[in-house]
Design an enzyme around this catalytic site. Structure first.
Site, PDB file in Angstrom:
ATOM      1  N   PRO A  89       0.813  -1.223   0.000  1.00 50.13           N
ATOM      2  CA  PRO A  89       0.000   0.000   0.000  1.00 50.13           C
ATOM      3  C   PRO A  89       0.851   1.279   0.000  1.00 50.13           C
ATOM      4  O   PRO A  89       0.352   2.339  -0.368  1.00 50.13           O
ATOM      5  CB  PRO A  89      -0.838  -0.098   1.284  1.00 50.13           C
ATOM      6  N   GLU A 116       0.423  -7.862   8.235  1.00 47.11           N
ATOM      7  CA  GLU A 116       0.580  -6.449   8.560  1.00 47.11           C
ATOM      8  C   GLU A 116       1.712  -5.791   7.791  1.00 47.11           C
ATOM      9  O   GLU A 116       1.743  -4.583   7.644  1.00 47.11           O
ATOM     10  CB  GLU A 116       0.797  -6.289  10.062  1.00 47.11           C
ATOM     11  N   ARG A 153      -3.193  -7.745 -21.376  1.00 52.69           N
ATOM     12  CA  ARG A 153      -3.983  -7.341 -22.542  1.00 52.69           C
ATOM     13  C   ARG A 153      -3.218  -6.404 -23.471  1.00 52.69           C
ATOM     14  O   ARG A 153      -3.631  -6.196 -24.599  1.00 52.69           O
ATOM     15  CB  ARG A 153      -5.321  -6.731 -22.112  1.00 52.69           C
ATOM     16  N   ASP A 168      -7.991   2.745 -26.160  1.00 52.88           N
ATOM     17  CA  ASP A 168      -8.642   2.838 -24.864  1.00 52.88           C
ATOM     18  C   ASP A 168      -8.546   4.216 -24.278  1.00 52.88           C
ATOM     19  O   ASP A 168      -7.541   4.892 -24.424  1.00 52.88           O
ATOM     20  CB  ASP A 168      -7.980   1.896 -23.856  1.00 52.88           C
TER      21      ASP A 168
END
Ligand code: 21W
Length: 248
Positions: A89, A116, A153, A168
């Site tokens: 994170p 953690e 992709r 895209d």
């Protein structure tokens, strides 16, 4: 491309990696994916992969040894070390540019934590630390799946039509224009006349304008980094005038 995934929950990957476009890429031989449970590499007699934090504090940390040994094994098999990506994170935010960067690599290894945190020494074996965004997940597995999906992709011959990935939104830098299919009138909701006109130049202009309008309304941040063509600049001015926008 070869992709290795180190995870304590290998079963989480079976659906996303065998179904759909990623599964097809594996079948076609464009992609070789292997999931390794690093618990298999523990030297601890109870197969522990985590332990308490030196200095105290809540929560357990993933130990360096099982991950180092699992990495040694996948790197020996792959010939090229490639990029080693820690799902964290606190890493840099994943986006389309990162996907394009990863799509150029021969070998990617994703390390997924589920506790953690990591023993800091694991980072000595890592080339990139990447986060999915500013929200809390229970582990790195879903992050790895998202990154693999977005990366695979982009590989040549994965999508049927090799121009589709290029068009895209987020590759062009604008959001997409509104699209309609039959019928032309659905419960009184009508398809814009211009799309039924057969005038390809007018249609192209309308689509560019609506893409700009949508981007201005929903993601003005994207316009800040977008180099407008002279036609686009003109259309954007029209939109702002229609909105009675005083600035610019
Ligand atoms: C959640 C790990 C919370 C660590 C220092 C002291 C991988 C993730 C994850 C997780 C904490 C990603 C702490 C977006 C994510 C992931 C599990 C907090 C507590 N640190 N992208 N105490 N969001 N999440 N650590 O959660 O592994 S990529």
């Amino acid at each position: 491309m070869r992709i290795d995934i180190l995870s304590l929950f290998p079963e989480m990957f079976t659906g996303p990696l065998t179904e759909s476009i990623v599964g097809k890429a594996v079948e076609k031989g464009i992609l070789d994916i292997e999931v390794t449970n690093f618990r298999d590499y523990t030297t601890d007699r109870q197969n522990h992969v985590d332990d308490y934090s030196y200095g105290g504090g809540a929560g357990m940390l993933l130990q360096a040894q099982p991950i180092f040994d699992a990495l040694d094994a996948v790197q020996q098999k792959a010939l090229t070390p490639g990029k080693v990506i820690l799902l964290d994170p606190a890493g840099r935010r994943f986006d389309q540019h990162v996907a394009e960067e990863l799509a150029h690599e021969q070998h990617l290894t994703f390390i997924c934590g589920h506790y953690e945190g990591y023993d800091e020494r694991i980072r000595t074996r890592v080339t990139d630390e990447i986060s999915l965004g500013d929200y809390v997940l229970t582990g790195g597995e879903l992050g790895a799946m998202v990154m693999i999906d977005a990366t695979v992709r982009l590989l040549p011959d994965v999508l049927g039509n090799d121009s589709s990935a290029m068009d895209d939104s987020f590759s062009t830098g604008l959001l997409e224009y509104p699209q309609y299919t039959r019928p032309a009138d659905f419960r009184g909701l009508k398809v814009p006349d211009v799309l039924l006109s057969g005038d390809h130049q007018r249609i192209a202009r309308w689509r560019t304008k609506e893409a700009l309008r949508r981007t201005l309304e929903r993601r003005p941040d994207l316009l800040e980094n977008y180099a407008l063509s002279s036609e686009e600049r003109h259309l954007l001015r029209e939109i702002k005038e229609e909105m009675n926008c005083q600035d610019e």
